[in-house]
Design a protein around this motif. Sequence first.
Motif, mmCIF file in Angstrom:
data_model
loop_
_atom_site.group_PDB
_atom_site.id
_atom_site.type_symbol
_atom_site.label_atom_id
_atom_site.label_comp_id
_atom_site.label_asym_id
_atom_site.label_seq_id
_atom_site.Cartn_x
_atom_site.Cartn_y
_atom_site.Cartn_z
ATOM 1 N N ARG A 55 0.846 -1.198 0.000
ATOM 2 C CA ARG A 55 0.000 0.000 0.000
ATOM 3 C C ARG A 55 0.871 1.234 0.000
ATOM 4 O O ARG A 55 1.875 1.299 0.701
ATOM 5 C CB ARG A 55 -0.925 0.017 1.232
ATOM 6 C CG ARG A 55 -1.814 1.277 1.318
ATOM 7 C CD ARG A 55 -2.476 1.412 2.671
ATOM 8 N NE ARG A 55 -1.501 1.426 3.754
ATOM 9 C CZ ARG A 55 -0.732 2.474 4.058
ATOM 10 N NH1 ARG A 55 -0.814 3.605 3.359
ATOM 11 N NH2 ARG A 55 0.121 2.396 5.064
ATOM 12 N N GLU A 56 0.492 2.221 -0.766
ATOM 13 C CA GLU A 56 1.133 3.538 -0.761
ATOM 14 C C GLU A 56 0.013 4.553 -0.610
ATOM 15 O O GLU A 56 -0.784 4.747 -1.534
ATOM 16 C CB GLU A 56 1.898 3.781 -2.051
ATOM 17 C CG GLU A 56 2.637 5.104 -2.108
ATOM 18 C CD GLU A 56 3.911 5.133 -1.286
ATOM 19 O OE1 GLU A 56 4.222 6.199 -0.721
ATOM 20 O OE2 GLU A 56 4.585 4.096 -1.212
ATOM 21 N N ALA A 57 -0.074 5.167 0.586
ATOM 22 C CA ALA A 57 -1.174 6.101 0.875
ATOM 23 C C ALA A 57 -2.509 5.396 0.631
ATOM 24 O O ALA A 57 -2.802 4.383 1.262
ATOM 25 C CB ALA A 57 -1.034 7.367 0.053
ATOM 26 N N LYS A 58 -3.314 5.896 -0.317
ATOM 27 C CA LYS A 58 -4.622 5.289 -0.582
ATOM 28 C C LYS A 58 -4.599 4.337 -1.785
ATOM 29 O O LYS A 58 -5.654 3.913 -2.257
ATOM 30 C CB LYS A 58 -5.661 6.392 -0.824
ATOM 31 C CG LYS A 58 -5.795 7.384 0.330
ATOM 32 C CD LYS A 58 -6.786 8.476 -0.025
ATOM 33 C CE LYS A 58 -6.773 9.607 1.003
ATOM 34 N NZ LYS A 58 -7.716 10.693 0.641
ATOM 35 N N PHE A 59 -3.418 4.003 -2.268
ATOM 36 C CA PHE A 59 -3.274 3.092 -3.402
ATOM 37 C C PHE A 59 -2.918 1.683 -2.929
ATOM 38 O O PHE A 59 -2.034 1.512 -2.076
ATOM 39 C CB PHE A 59 -2.158 3.565 -4.342
ATOM 40 C CG PHE A 59 -2.475 4.800 -5.128
ATOM 41 C CD1 PHE A 59 -2.921 4.715 -6.441
ATOM 42 C CD2 PHE A 59 -2.294 6.058 -4.568
ATOM 43 C CE1 PHE A 59 -3.187 5.852 -7.179
ATOM 44 C CE2 PHE A 59 -2.561 7.202 -5.296
ATOM 45 C CZ PHE A 59 -3.013 7.111 -6.613
ATOM 46 N N LEU A 60 -3.565 0.673 -3.508
ATOM 47 C CA LEU A 60 -3.167 -0.710 -3.315
ATOM 48 C C LEU A 60 -2.231 -1.098 -4.453
ATOM 49 O O LEU A 60 -2.439 -0.705 -5.604
ATOM 50 C CB LEU A 60 -4.386 -1.637 -3.335
ATOM 51 C CG LEU A 60 -5.336 -1.545 -2.138
ATOM 52 C CD1 LEU A 60 -6.606 -2.335 -2.420
ATOM 53 C CD2 LEU A 60 -4.664 -2.053 -0.866
ATOM 54 N N GLU A 61 -1.205 -1.891 -4.134
ATOM 55 C CA GLU A 61 -0.265 -2.351 -5.144
ATOM 56 C C GLU A 61 -0.197 -3.882 -5.095
ATOM 57 O O GLU A 61 0.388 -4.460 -4.181
ATOM 58 C CB GLU A 61 1.124 -1.758 -4.892
ATOM 59 C CG GLU A 61 1.140 -0.239 -4.965
ATOM 60 C CD GLU A 61 2.448 0.352 -4.473
ATOM 61 O OE1 GLU A 61 3.077 1.116 -5.227
ATOM 62 O OE2 GLU A 61 2.832 0.049 -3.324
ATOM 63 N N PHE A 62 -0.836 -4.523 -6.066
ATOM 64 C CA PHE A 62 -0.831 -5.977 -6.157
ATOM 65 C C PHE A 62 0.467 -6.386 -6.859
ATOM 66 O O PHE A 62 0.641 -6.127 -8.054
ATOM 67 C CB PHE A 62 -2.036 -6.471 -6.965
ATOM 68 C CG PHE A 62 -3.374 -6.222 -6.316
ATOM 69 C CD1 PHE A 62 -4.064 -7.247 -5.695
ATOM 70 C CD2 PHE A 62 -3.950 -4.952 -6.336
ATOM 71 C CE1 PHE A 62 -5.309 -7.030 -5.099
ATOM 72 C CE2 PHE A 62 -5.193 -4.720 -5.754
ATOM 73 C CZ PHE A 62 -5.868 -5.764 -5.122
ATOM 74 N N ARG A 63 1.376 -7.017 -6.109
ATOM 75 C CA ARG A 63 2.652 -7.436 -6.673
ATOM 76 C C ARG A 63 2.481 -8.786 -7.358
ATOM 77 O O ARG A 63 2.079 -9.769 -6.717
ATOM 78 C CB ARG A 63 3.714 -7.534 -5.580
ATOM 79 C CG ARG A 63 3.906 -6.257 -4.775
ATOM 80 C CD ARG A 63 4.375 -5.085 -5.632
ATOM 81 N NE ARG A 63 4.716 -3.938 -4.790
ATOM 82 C CZ ARG A 63 4.993 -2.730 -5.260
ATOM 83 N NH1 ARG A 63 4.971 -2.496 -6.569
ATOM 84 N NH2 ARG A 63 5.289 -1.746 -4.434
ATOM 85 N N LEU A 64 2.801 -8.821 -8.638
ATOM 86 C CA LEU A 64 2.607 -10.025 -9.439
ATOM 87 C C LEU A 64 3.947 -10.604 -9.879
ATOM 88 O O LEU A 64 4.989 -9.933 -9.806
ATOM 89 C CB LEU A 64 1.755 -9.697 -10.673
ATOM 90 C CG LEU A 64 0.447 -8.942 -10.390
ATOM 91 C CD1 LEU A 64 -0.196 -8.498 -11.689
ATOM 92 C CD2 LEU A 64 -0.515 -9.811 -9.591
ATOM 93 N N SER A 65 3.906 -11.839 -10.321
ATOM 94 C CA SER A 65 5.110 -12.457 -10.870
ATOM 95 C C SER A 65 5.498 -11.726 -12.157
ATOM 96 O O SER A 65 4.727 -10.936 -12.696
ATOM 97 C CB SER A 65 4.865 -13.946 -11.141
ATOM 98 O OG SER A 65 3.654 -14.150 -11.858
ATOM 99 N N ASN A 66 6.698 -11.993 -12.640
ATOM 100 C CA ASN A 66 7.185 -11.360 -13.874
ATOM 101 C C ASN A 66 7.299 -9.845 -13.760
ATOM 102 O O ASN A 66 7.113 -9.108 -14.741
ATOM 103 C CB ASN A 66 6.313 -11.736 -15.081
ATOM 104 C CG ASN A 66 6.362 -13.231 -15.371
ATOM 105 O OD1 ASN A 66 7.431 -13.809 -15.441
ATOM 106 N ND2 ASN A 66 5.202 -13.847 -15.505
ATOM 107 N N HIS A 67 7.553 -9.345 -12.531
ATOM 108 C CA HIS A 67 7.849 -7.925 -12.302
ATOM 109 C C HIS A 67 6.733 -6.984 -12.747
ATOM 110 O O HIS A 67 6.983 -5.910 -13.294
ATOM 111 C CB HIS A 67 9.165 -7.538 -12.996
ATOM 112 C CG HIS A 67 10.311 -8.422 -12.625
ATOM 113 N ND1 HIS A 67 10.881 -8.405 -11.372
ATOM 114 C CD2 HIS A 67 10.970 -9.373 -13.328
ATOM 115 C CE1 HIS A 67 11.863 -9.292 -11.317
ATOM 116 N NE2 HIS A 67 11.943 -9.898 -12.486
ATOM 117 N N LEU A 68 5.503 -7.389 -12.498
ATOM 118 C CA LEU A 68 4.358 -6.530 -12.796
ATOM 119 C C LEU A 68 3.640 -6.151 -11.501
ATOM 120 O O LEU A 68 3.614 -6.935 -10.546
ATOM 121 C CB LEU A 68 3.372 -7.233 -13.732
ATOM 122 C CG LEU A 68 3.819 -7.466 -15.173
ATOM 123 C CD1 LEU A 68 2.760 -8.263 -15.930
ATOM 124 C CD2 LEU A 68 4.094 -6.144 -15.885
#
Length: 276
Positions: A55-68
């Motif tokens: 999470r960054e502030a109000k953003f969710l960051e879904f970390r995926l394979s293959n650097h996405l």
Amino acid sequence: MPELPEVETVRRTLLPLIKGKTIKKVVLWYPKIVENPPEEFIAALKGEQIETIDREAKFLEFRLSNHLTLVSHLRMEGKYRLTVPQEAKDKHDHVEFIFTDGTALRYNDVRKFGRMQLVATGSEKSSTGIGKLGPDALTPGFTAAGFVRALAKKHKNIKNTLLDQTVVSGLGNIYVDEVLWRAKIHPLSLADKIPVSRVKKLHKQIQEILQEAISLGGTTVHSYLDANGHAGGFQAKLQVYGHSGEECPRCGHKFAKIKVNGRGTTFCPHCQKEYL
């Protein structure tokens, strides 16, 4: 709008539900939610595994394979829930991620304001709205000294300063009213006129209130629910937001409500000092 505590609660409740799952198929019922070209978005996500959620502030960051990384902003009323593809589509379901294990993650958004963007991991600040943000309120980068320096450069009212996300990120209307009340600062005070000692008090209250709200699963005033469909509990602890016309629990005077840049703002005109 979900603010930092609500987004963090969504992150914490959603992660154990989907971590390690592999995306089999993506369905876009409302493609405008996605910032990428729809066909590219769908093709790129096929076969990706969900490694974690940041999470960054109000953003969710879904970390995926293959650097996405899938960057998601819930805006006003966005929600995620785990279901199965066979479940009847709700009229406000707009995106579905079908997993290889037979489950599915659906994104539901009554107002359709939420946005998703698939980017290369590490490029979030250069390719999404995250790059415009000030330090996250609950990270080591949000220091009292840095906060003092930042406010000294802002000759506008403190309510708008805290809402614009460039000095500190993660606060919205609910928590700004609460932190200003606890720090005894009038919302129309000019940011650069607030004494250093009071700014440091404000810094402390921002971190304490956000942590308190997270511990109670966030604040549900209208429609916010976590990934398990549960409402938050911090609304029972709100001292000023939503209490216009009631007595201030600190001094006994009645709370007032005004509009600040179009946002309803509740405060105590007696014990919240105005610095001009």
